[in-house]
Structures are given as structure tokens and as C-alpha cells.
Write a protein that holds these residues in place. Structure first.
Motif, short mmCIF file in Angstrom:
data_model
loop_
_atom_site.label_atom_id
_atom_site.label_comp_id
_atom_site.label_asym_id
_atom_site.label_seq_id
_atom_site.Cartn_x
_atom_site.Cartn_y
_atom_site.Cartn_z
N ARG A 6 0.81 -1.22 0.00
CA ARG A 6 0.00 0.00 0.00
C ARG A 6 0.84 1.26 0.00
O ARG A 6 0.42 2.30 -0.51
CB ARG A 6 -0.92 0.01 1.23
N THR A 7 2.05 1.21 0.60
CA THR A 7 2.85 2.41 0.76
C THR A 7 4.19 2.35 0.03
O THR A 7 4.97 3.29 0.11
CB THR A 7 3.14 2.67 2.25
N LEU A 8 4.44 1.25 -0.66
CA LEU A 8 5.71 1.06 -1.35
C LEU A 8 5.47 0.64 -2.79
O LEU A 8 4.49 -0.04 -3.09
CB LEU A 8 6.54 -0.05 -0.67
N TYR A 12 11.51 -5.99 -8.09
CA TYR A 12 12.39 -7.10 -7.77
C TYR A 12 13.23 -7.45 -8.99
O TYR A 12 12.70 -7.68 -10.08
CB TYR A 12 11.59 -8.33 -7.36
N ARG A 13 14.54 -7.51 -8.81
CA ARG A 13 15.46 -7.95 -9.86
C ARG A 13 16.34 -9.06 -9.30
O ARG A 13 16.39 -9.24 -8.08
CB ARG A 13 16.31 -6.76 -10.34
N PRO A 14 17.03 -9.80 -10.15
CA PRO A 14 17.80 -10.95 -9.65
C PRO A 14 18.82 -10.60 -8.58
O PRO A 14 19.02 -11.37 -7.64
CB PRO A 14 18.47 -11.50 -10.91
N ASP A 15 19.48 -9.44 -8.70
CA ASP A 15 20.55 -9.11 -7.76
C ASP A 15 20.22 -7.93 -6.86
O ASP A 15 21.03 -7.53 -6.03
CB ASP A 15 21.86 -8.83 -8.51
N ARG A 16 19.02 -7.34 -7.02
CA ARG A 16 18.68 -6.16 -6.21
C ARG A 16 17.18 -6.00 -6.10
O ARG A 16 16.41 -6.56 -6.89
CB ARG A 16 19.28 -4.89 -6.83
N VAL A 17 16.78 -5.21 -5.13
CA VAL A 17 15.38 -4.82 -4.96
C VAL A 17 15.36 -3.30 -4.84
O VAL A 17 16.10 -2.72 -4.04
CB VAL A 17 14.75 -5.46 -3.70
N HIS A 18 14.52 -2.66 -5.65
CA HIS A 18 14.36 -1.21 -5.59
C HIS A 18 13.02 -0.91 -4.92
O HIS A 18 11.97 -1.28 -5.44
CB HIS A 18 14.41 -0.60 -6.99
N VAL A 19 13.08 -0.25 -3.78
CA VAL A 19 11.88 0.11 -3.01
C VAL A 19 11.70 1.62 -3.07
O VAL A 19 12.61 2.37 -2.68
CB VAL A 19 12.01 -0.35 -1.55
N GLN A 20 10.54 2.04 -3.55
CA GLN A 20 10.19 3.45 -3.54
C GLN A 20 9.14 3.71 -2.46
O GLN A 20 8.09 3.06 -2.43
CB GLN A 20 9.61 3.88 -4.90
N LEU A 21 9.42 4.65 -1.58
CA LEU A 21 8.44 5.08 -0.59
C LEU A 21 7.35 5.84 -1.33
O LEU A 21 7.65 6.77 -2.10
CB LEU A 21 9.10 5.96 0.46
N ASN A 22 6.10 5.47 -1.12
CA ASN A 22 5.05 5.98 -2.00
C ASN A 22 3.79 6.37 -1.22
O ASN A 22 2.79 5.67 -1.23
CB ASN A 22 4.72 4.93 -3.07
N PRO A 24 2.53 9.87 -1.64
CA PRO A 24 2.73 11.22 -2.17
C PRO A 24 1.86 12.29 -1.53
O PRO A 24 2.26 13.45 -1.45
CB PRO A 24 2.42 11.06 -3.67
N ALA A 25 0.67 11.93 -1.06
CA ALA A 25 -0.22 12.93 -0.47
C ALA A 25 0.36 13.55 0.79
O ALA A 25 0.01 14.68 1.17
CB ALA A 25 -1.58 12.30 -0.17
N VAL A 26 1.29 12.82 1.46
CA VAL A 26 1.91 13.33 2.68
C VAL A 26 3.44 13.33 2.55
O VAL A 26 4.17 13.17 3.53
CB VAL A 26 1.47 12.50 3.92
N ARG A 27 3.91 13.53 1.32
CA ARG A 27 5.35 13.61 1.04
C ARG A 27 6.11 12.40 1.59
O ARG A 27 7.19 12.53 2.16
CB ARG A 27 5.94 14.93 1.59
N ASN A 28 5.50 11.24 1.40
CA ASN A 28 6.12 9.96 1.77
C ASN A 28 6.45 9.87 3.26
O ASN A 28 7.42 9.21 3.66
CB ASN A 28 7.39 9.71 0.93
N ALA A 29 5.63 10.50 4.08
CA ALA A 29 5.81 10.39 5.53
C ALA A 29 5.71 8.93 5.94
O ALA A 29 4.90 8.16 5.42
CB ALA A 29 4.76 11.23 6.25
N ILE A 30 6.54 8.56 6.89
CA ILE A 30 6.66 7.16 7.31
C ILE A 30 5.61 6.86 8.38
O ILE A 30 5.71 7.35 9.51
CB ILE A 30 8.08 6.88 7.84
N ASP A 31 4.61 6.07 8.03
CA ASP A 31 3.58 5.69 8.99
C ASP A 31 3.75 4.22 9.37
O ASP A 31 4.67 3.54 8.91
CB ASP A 31 2.18 5.96 8.44
N GLN A 32 2.86 3.73 10.23
CA GLN A 32 2.99 2.36 10.71
C GLN A 32 2.86 1.35 9.58
O GLN A 32 3.55 0.32 9.57
CB GLN A 32 1.93 2.07 11.78
N THR A 33 2.00 1.62 8.61
CA THR A 33 1.86 0.68 7.49
C THR A 33 3.16 0.58 6.70
O THR A 33 3.59 -0.52 6.33
CB THR A 33 0.71 1.11 6.56
N MET A 34 3.80 1.72 6.46
CA MET A 34 5.08 1.69 5.75
C MET A 34 6.13 0.95 6.55
O MET A 34 6.92 0.16 5.98
CB MET A 34 5.55 3.12 5.44
N ILE A 35 6.15 1.17 7.87
CA ILE A 35 7.08 0.43 8.72
C ILE A 35 6.86 -1.07 8.57
O ILE A 35 7.80 -1.85 8.37
CB ILE A 35 6.89 0.85 10.20
#
Length: 248
Positions: A6-8, A12-22, A24-35
Motif C-alpha cells: 500500500r505504501t511502497l 524485484y530484480r535478480p541481484d537487487r530490490v528497488h523500493v520506492q516510498l510511495n 505522495p499525499a503526505v510527502r512519503n511520511a513514514i507511517d505504521q503501514t510503511m514500517i
């Protein structure tokens, strides 16, 4: 591997994972769901080590912890170490973590970046810890990680006097190692991941692990890790290939 978040946004790639904090309505503020969702990603990377790239969306890394949730937290919540527990887990991931910082990285967002092994910034990046202005302290790593990264005088300016670093200032104090235009930032992060991926994964894991052991554990920890690597098939293969190239 695929999972709905919901927030990310997770690539997924073979040698890496790219995670985007998502968020946008709250400038990617870190909430419990993102944690919670970042803990799920950590679990995947602990079971199957890969490089992690962390970035934001819409020109922002993370504006901080979600103030609406933070305001309602009480003493028992502080003692749970909600953010610090996650950021410590990210710092301990087996393979390196790269933070690609675009725009604001404040408060908990900055502390998330401090937990990474590498920090790259866009020219618009702004990093700081304004927690004391809100009546709290940066308790998720800044009070000890930041001094180790930039030295005590600069860390105190940021934490005690509310200084916000520009990308150029962050580069000057080595808080970030590269600065790029916004549209080149993720390409640079993947280029760094490419360089890491060329190394022997086990050697990289052990180098990261031993790098962070207490000073008193050296040199025994180094010798024990080296002993393990001296028996690895990859060590023999890579050194043999090196010697064969040298003969040509």
C-alpha cells in the motif's frame, strides 16, 4: 517474487530490490503501514540476500515520520523503538543498502537514509532533523549514526540547532558520496548497485558484517571471516581467473 504493498512500489530484480516510498499525499511520511511493509521487505532480503535501493516518489525521499500518528504516541510507544527497530534491521541487511535521496529527507526520513551503506543525492536534496522543534528527539539513529558519519560539530548543528543541509553541503561533509541531477539519480544508484553486484556476494556480506563489529572484536572477526572465504569455491574461481588474465 511479487507482493502487493500500500505504501511502497517494489521492483524485484535478480541481484537487487528497488523500493520506492510511495505516500505522495503526505510527502512519503513514514507511517505504521510503511514500517510494517518495510519489515516484510527486510524479511525477504534476509532470507534471500540482494542489494537494496531505497528512494522516494514525486521528488521527495521522505518528509519524516507521520506527525498525525507521532502526535498520538505515548511513552510506551517510544520504548517499543518502532522506527529505530526497523532502521537497525535495514542497516544490518546482508548486502549493501543504497539510499537515493531526492528532495526532502527530514526527521525519520533522514534517519532512514543514515541507516543505508551509501547515500546518493539529487541537486534538490535537503537533509535534516528538526525533531526538537516538535518537542521530541531524533531517536531512530541520528543521535549516534550522524556523528559517526559527519562528525560531532556538524551533527550537533543539525540536531540541536535545526540546520538543514543542501545536497552540496551534504557532499562536502561526506554525508552523501555523489550528487546528480534529478533525472539521473536512479540511474546512478543502479550503476553503484552494478559495481557492488560484480563483487563476490559472500565476500561482500562478510566485509559488511565485520566492518560493523565492535573494535574489540578485531582482528579475530576479520581472521574468522577470511578463514571462511579461503575455503570458498568462489575465491578459487575468481583468483584463478585473475591469474589466467594476467598471463595473457
Amino acid at each position: 517474487m511479487s507482493r502487493e504493498f500500500r505504501t511502497l512500489l517494489v521492483d524485484y530484480r535478480p541481484d537487487r530490490v528497488h523500493v520506492q516510498l510511495n505516500r505522495p499525499a503526505v510527502r512519503n511520511a513514514i507511517d505504521q503501514t510503511m514500517i510494517d511493509e518495510l519489515h516484510l521487505v527486510c524479511g525477504e532480503l534476509e532470507r534471500g540476500p540482494r542489494i537494496l535501493i531505497l528512494s522516494g516518489t514525486n521528488g521527495v525521499f521522505a518528509s519524516g515520520a507521520d506527525i498525525a500518528q507521532l502526535r498520538d504516541r505515548r511513552a510506551e510507544d517510544a520504548l517499543k523503538g518502532i522506527n529505530s527497530g526497523l532502521f537497525g534491521r535495514i542497516a544490518r541487511l546482508p548486502l549493501p543498502v543504497i539510499a537515493a535521496i531526492d528532495g526532502w529527507a527530514l526527521g525519520g526520513g533522514a534517519e532512514l537514509a543514515y541507516a543505508a551503506d551509501f547515500r546518493l543525492a539529487s541537486t534538490t536534496a535537503r537533509l535534516g532533523n528538526p525533531e526538537t522543534a516538535l518537542g521530541i528527539i531524533p531517536a531512530a539513529g541520528a543521535l549516534w549514526r550522524l556523528a559517526a558519519l559527519v562528525g560531532e560539530p556538524v551533527a550537533k548543528e543539525i540536531i540541536l540547532a535545526g540546520r538543514i543541509l543542501t545536497a552540496a553541503e551534504a557532499l562536502a561533509v561526506h554525508l552523501v558520496t555523489e550528487v546528480h541531477e534529478q533525472d539521473a539519480l536512479l540511474e546512478a544508484a543502479h550503476a553503484l548497485a552494478d559495481r557492488i553486484a560484480k563483487q563476490d556476494p559472500l565476500a561482500t556480506q562478510l566485509a559488511k558484517e565485520v566492518f560493523h563489529v565492535p573494535a574489540a572484536a578485531h582482528p579475530l572477526a576479520d581472521n574468522e571471516a577470511q578463514a571462511r572465504l579461503f575455503e570458498s569455491e568462489e575465491k578459487f574461481a575468481r583468483m584463478t581467473a585473475f591469474l589466467e588474465r594476467k598471463k595473457r
